[in-house]
Design a protein around this motif. Structure first.
Motif, PDB file in Angstrom:
ATOM      1  N   ALA A  27       0.844  -1.175  -0.066  1.00 22.21           N
ATOM      2  CA  ALA A  27       0.050  -0.142   0.043  1.00 22.21           C
ATOM      3  C   ALA A  27       0.824   1.409  -0.014  1.00 22.21           C
ATOM      4  N   ARG A  28       1.944   1.248   0.662  1.00 22.86           N
ATOM      5  CA  ARG A  28       2.790   2.457   0.885  1.00 22.86           C
ATOM      6  C   ARG A  28       3.473   2.742  -0.648  1.00 22.86           C
ATOM      7  N   ARG A  29       3.786   1.565  -0.990  1.00 20.10           N
ATOM      8  CA  ARG A  29       4.527   1.694  -2.573  1.00 20.10           C
ATOM      9  C   ARG A  29       3.471   2.306  -3.590  1.00 20.10           C
ATOM     10  N   LEU A  30       2.183   1.733  -3.583  1.00 23.19           N
ATOM     11  CA  LEU A  30       0.942   2.199  -4.380  1.00 23.19           C
ATOM     12  C   LEU A  30       0.857   3.781  -4.228  1.00 23.19           C
ATOM     13  N   LEU A  31       0.856   4.130  -2.834  1.00 21.04           N
ATOM     14  CA  LEU A  31       0.764   5.848  -2.581  1.00 21.04           C
ATOM     15  C   LEU A  31       1.876   6.649  -3.295  1.00 21.04           C
ATOM     16  N   GLU A  32       3.001   5.918  -3.045  1.00 19.01           N
ATOM     17  CA  GLU A  32       4.373   6.546  -3.504  1.00 19.01           C
ATOM     18  C   GLU A  32       4.104   6.773  -5.081  1.00 19.01           C
ATOM     19  N   ALA A  33       3.612   5.676  -5.730  1.00 15.92           N
ATOM     20  CA  ALA A  33       3.593   5.994  -7.243  1.00 15.92           C
ATOM     21  C   ALA A  33       2.388   6.550  -7.855  1.00 15.92           C
ATOM     22  N   TYR A  34       1.245   7.123  -6.894  1.00 11.22           N
ATOM     23  CA  TYR A  34       0.063   7.557  -7.401  1.00 11.22           C
ATOM     24  C   TYR A  34       0.170   8.901  -8.106  1.00 11.22           C
ATOM     25  N   GLU A  35      -0.524   8.907  -9.307  1.00 10.47           N
ATOM     26  CA  GLU A  35      -0.545  10.059  -9.984  1.00 10.47           C
ATOM     27  C   GLU A  35      -1.917  10.656 -10.156  1.00 10.47           C
ATOM     28  N   GLU A  36      -2.422  11.964  -9.834  1.00  8.67           N
ATOM     29  CA  GLU A  36      -3.667  12.262  -9.592  1.00  8.67           C
ATOM     30  C   GLU A  36      -4.255  12.426 -10.921  1.00  8.67           C
ATOM     31  N   PRO A  37      -5.353  12.165 -11.349  1.00  7.78           N
ATOM     32  CA  PRO A  37      -6.149  12.436 -12.372  1.00  7.78           C
ATOM     33  C   PRO A  37      -6.553  13.888 -12.281  1.00  7.78           C
ATOM     34  N   ARG A  38      -5.827  14.785 -12.948  1.00 13.18           N
ATOM     35  CA  ARG A  38      -6.342  16.246 -12.854  1.00 13.18           C
ATOM     36  C   ARG A  38      -7.736  16.492 -13.392  1.00 13.18           C
ATOM     37  N   LEU A  39      -8.364  17.178 -12.178  1.00 14.12           N
ATOM     38  CA  LEU A  39      -9.669  17.903 -12.829  1.00 14.12           C
ATOM     39  C   LEU A  39      -9.623  18.999 -13.670  1.00 14.12           C
ATOM     40  N   ASP A  40     -10.301  19.173 -14.587  1.00 15.77           N
ATOM     41  CA  ASP A  40     -10.201  20.478 -15.483  1.00 15.77           C
ATOM     42  C   ASP A  40     -10.318  21.658 -14.364  1.00 15.77           C
ATOM     43  N   GLU A  41      -9.435  22.773 -14.578  1.00 16.27           N
ATOM     44  CA  GLU A  41      -9.097  23.736 -13.632  1.00 16.27           C
ATOM     45  C   GLU A  41     -10.465  24.458 -13.538  1.00 16.27           C
ATOM     46  N   GLY A  42     -11.381  24.854 -14.439  1.00 16.64           N
ATOM     47  CA  GLY A  42     -12.292  25.233 -14.459  1.00 16.64           C
ATOM     48  C   GLY A  42     -13.497  24.749 -13.813  1.00 16.64           C
ATOM     49  N   VAL A  43     -13.530  23.388 -13.700  1.00 17.03           N
ATOM     50  CA  VAL A  43     -14.495  22.782 -13.182  1.00 17.03           C
ATOM     51  C   VAL A  43     -14.187  22.441 -11.540  1.00 17.03           C
ATOM     52  N   ASN A  44     -12.581  22.449 -11.374  1.00 15.52           N
ATOM     53  CA  ASN A  44     -12.414  22.303  -9.959  1.00 15.52           C
ATOM     54  C   ASN A  44     -12.490  23.552  -9.086  1.00 15.52           C
ATOM     55  N   GLU A  45     -12.318  24.634  -9.898  1.00 19.25           N
ATOM     56  CA  GLU A  45     -12.721  26.011  -9.175  1.00 19.25           C
ATOM     57  C   GLU A  45     -14.039  25.946  -8.926  1.00 19.25           C
ATOM     58  N   ALA A  46     -15.035  25.734  -9.974  1.00 20.21           N
ATOM     59  CA  ALA A  46     -16.489  25.737  -9.625  1.00 20.21           C
ATOM     60  C   ALA A  46     -16.863  24.780  -8.349  1.00 20.21           C
ATOM     61  N   LEU A  47     -16.196  23.500  -8.348  1.00 23.21           N
ATOM     62  CA  LEU A  47     -16.714  22.790  -7.170  1.00 23.21           C
ATOM     63  C   LEU A  47     -16.041  23.299  -5.808  1.00 23.21           C
ATOM     64  N   LEU A  48     -15.069  23.687  -5.974  1.00 26.54           N
ATOM     65  CA  LEU A  48     -14.574  24.333  -4.638  1.00 26.54           C
ATOM     66  C   LEU A  48     -15.200  25.586  -4.007  1.00 26.54           C
ATOM     67  N   ASP A  49     -15.894  26.253  -5.051  1.00 25.79           N
ATOM     68  CA  ASP A  49     -16.422  27.643  -4.824  1.00 25.79           C
ATOM     69  C   ASP A  49     -17.934  26.984  -4.259  1.00 25.79           C
ATOM     70  N   TYR A  50     -18.505  25.996  -4.865  1.00 23.39           N
ATOM     71  CA  TYR A  50     -19.736  25.416  -4.313  1.00 23.39           C
ATOM     72  C   TYR A  50     -19.676  25.009  -3.149  1.00 23.39           C
ATOM     73  N   ILE A  51     -18.690  24.192  -2.555  1.00 20.42           N
ATOM     74  CA  ILE A  51     -18.319  23.798  -1.440  1.00 20.42           C
ATOM     75  C   ILE A  51     -18.233  24.919  -0.427  1.00 20.42           C
ATOM     76  N   ALA A  52     -17.297  25.856  -0.703  1.00 25.04           N
ATOM     77  CA  ALA A  52     -17.219  26.856   0.075  1.00 25.04           C
ATOM     78  C   ALA A  52     -18.611  27.851   0.673  1.00 25.04           C
ATOM     79  N   ARG A  53     -19.275  28.010  -0.547  1.00 22.93           N
ATOM     80  CA  ARG A  53     -20.789  28.420  -0.239  1.00 22.93           C
ATOM     81  C   ARG A  53     -21.601  27.621   0.562  1.00 22.93           C
ATOM     82  N   ARG A  54     -21.536  26.525   0.279  1.00 25.56           N
ATOM     83  CA  ARG A  54     -22.453  25.467   1.132  1.00 25.56           C
ATOM     84  C   ARG A  54     -22.179  25.506   2.658  1.00 25.56           C
ATOM     85  N   GLU A  55     -20.651  25.636   2.752  1.00 23.06           N
ATOM     86  CA  GLU A  55     -20.220  25.305   3.928  1.00 23.06           C
ATOM     87  C   GLU A  55     -20.434  26.620   4.794  1.00 23.06           C
ATOM     88  N   ARG A  56     -20.569  27.822   4.321  1.00 25.73           N
ATOM     89  CA  ARG A  56     -20.889  29.099   5.030  1.00 25.73           C
ATOM     90  C   ARG A  56     -22.578  29.084   4.992  1.00 25.73           C
TER      91      ARG A  56
END
Length: 517
Positions: free
Chosen positions: A476-505
């Motif tokens: 498991a440790r070796r897997l995590l060392e080799a992990y590569e994140e499948p990047r979200l589209d920047e615009g989508v990622n920003e929209a998701l984080l904005d939604y989360i921030a608003r809902r948390e408020r």
């Protein structure tokens, strides 16, 4: 580091097999298409007996829908509603259930990881809901958001897991009322496979739908399943407002839900396998029918959680023969109605990753494969009756899913003639180790599990006498060392984080049970 190799393709010939031989990959296996015959212990008369008993329960006993909206919906379609108890005519139930698609395709963030569900098509999904974990040091403790993200990363890298699920473990460092937002984001961010959506309240389910609309597009999810909700019944014969409200949030957006009675055999069902199945079947049918009252034609999945109760302690048990028998029978009933069905894949009641955990999980996983299950949930990590998710067990269970996948595909016939020719070449008294056919096929002909140790005792001692838990944690440790994140589209990622921030408020950082939505 070694990982699973993809099974030999049925097409492409020797050149394709030669080029892939020995290749190391984290690529997800395609959704499983089973060819093994299903185990069907009931004959046609017994299926009709269960169906008839279930319909009698629905008509004569009725099911409580503890939700004013659902009661209005049932009155609208002509059901017999008496207070909170709904008596469902079998003709109405059959008509509604018949509109559920027999199969459909989940659409993942990476379209190459789309998977089909229903009929012979199955997927493996990790466990969810653990309030504790056994971590990378095999220490039992409360999980945090980083631990959840770790499991989503591991799920992303496991070829035989087709989903990142949702709250594999509970992130205790976030308020319960806001947790669903961070859980959903973690599922979306750290894996590009399909995932599950939180149904812990109607409003939480609506948040998940809004986040899915941001990720995939609002129009897209109206016609493409992208996530899965789970709605648990309160056996015997009760569906509550929380689950029904969450069900409406998903079904209105054409997203499938698991309609899951929660069976503790002998406690909330009769102390009888056949009668328990009849009650469970009635409960599942009532919810499946309601999905179609909400939106005709939306996908839905016949669900359940199966356990039997120890009459000595009252504790739920896993891996018992009755659980396997009920899985076989429920599979037959789901196919009788022509709907996909869900079960649990690798349940264990042991407190550590020991022989009990292995036996219980193996017995359950083998049974659900032979039962022909479609949505095989809790396929990795489950132990202590779901109280903890074990990192070690997670990675070993995932490999067990790959082994089950290989078995369920059935025998491969593509090189039968070449293999027969090798028998003539070798003849009596010879061996096949050096034969060209063996050299070409040895890595794919027989599954070679990486997490198990099949070396000699001398080699095992020389390697440090490591038990499977230690080996799994190193992996498991070796897997995590080799992990590569499948990047979200920047615009989508920003929209998701904005939604989360608003809902948390907007959402008070208080216990979700104290909120009114």
């Amino acid at each position: 580091m070694t990982t699973l190799t993809k099974p030999r393709s049925r097409a492409g010939g020797r050149a394709a097999r030669r080029s892939s031989r020995g290749a190391v990959t984290f690529d997800m296996l395609p959704g499983l298409t089973r060819t093994l015959p299903t185990c069907e212990p009931m004959n046609a008369d017994q299926i009709a007996q269960i169906d008839g008993a279930s319909m009698d329960i629905l008509e004569e006993v009725g099911v409580i829908f503890r939700d004013p909206v659902a009661l209005r919906d049932w009155r609208r379609v002509g059901a017999d509603v008496r207070g909170e108890r709904v008596h469902l005519d079998r003709g109405l139930v059959r008509e509604l259930v018949a509109t559920i698609p027999s199969d459909f395709t989940y659409h993942a963030r990476d379209p190459r990881k789309n998977v089909r569900l229903g009929g012979p098509h199955s997927i493996f999904v990790p466990m969810t809901g653990a309030p504790y974990l056994r971590d990378l040091d095999d220490v039992r403790r409360n999980p945090m958001l980083a631990d959840l993200s770790m499991f989503h990363k591991l799920a992303h890298m496991m070829p035989a897991l087709h989903s990142s699920a949702h709250h594999i473990v509970e992130p205790y460092d976030h308020p319960i009322s806001q947790r669903h937002l961070r859980i959903t984001y973690s599922s979306m961010k750290y894996s590009d496979k399909t995932f599950m959506g939180m149904t812990t309240s109607p409003k939480n389910a609506e948040d998940v739908m809004e986040m899915c609309a941001l990720l995939f597009g609002a129009d897209f999810i109206e016609s493409h399943p992208v996530t899965t909700g789970n709605c648990n019944g309160n056996s015997p014969l009760v569906w509550d407002e929380t689950m029904l409200g969450a069900m409406r949030a998903f079904c209105r957006r054409n997203q499938p839900v698991l309609c899951s009675p929660f069976v503790l055999g002998g406690a909330n069902t009769p102390a009888s396998v056949a009668a328990s199945v009849a009650q469970l079947n009635a409960e599942a049918l009532s919810a499946l029918a309601y999905t179609q009252v909400i939106r005709r034609g939306c996908p839905a999945i016949y669900g359940h959680y199966l356990s039997t109760v120890s009459m000595r302690s009252g504790a739920p048990m896993a891996g018992t023969p009755e659980i396997s028998l009920m899985n076989f029978m429920i599979g037959q009933m789901a196919r009788f109605y022509g709907v996909p069905w869900r079960t649990s894949g690798a349940l264990g009641g042991a407190k550590t990753f020991d022989a009990q955990a292995g036996y219980e999980s193996a017995a359950t996983l083998s049974a659900v494969i032979h039962a022909g299950a479609n949505y095989i949930w809790h396929s990795a990590g489950w132990n202590e009756a779901g109280m903890h998710c074990s990192v070690a067990k997670f990675v070993v269970d995932a490999e067990q899913c790959a082994m089950a996948y290989r078995m369920a595909e059935g025998p491969q016939w593509g090189d039968f003639d070449q293999a027969l020719a090798a028998i003539r070449d070798v003849g009596p008294g010879g061996h096949y180790l050096g034969h060209p056919h063996t050299q070409e096929n040895f890595q794919t002909a027989f599954f070679m599990p990486d997490r198990f140790d099949n070396n000699s005792i001398e080699q095992w001692v020389a390697d440090g006498s490591k038990e499977i838990t230690e080996r799994a944690l190193v992996h498991a440790r070796r897997l995590l060392e080799a992990y590569e994140e499948p990047r979200l589209d920047e615009g989508v990622n920003e929209a998701l984080l904005d939604y989360i921030a608003r809902r948390e408020r907007e959402i008070p950082a208080a216990d979700a049970l104290n909120q009114e939505y």
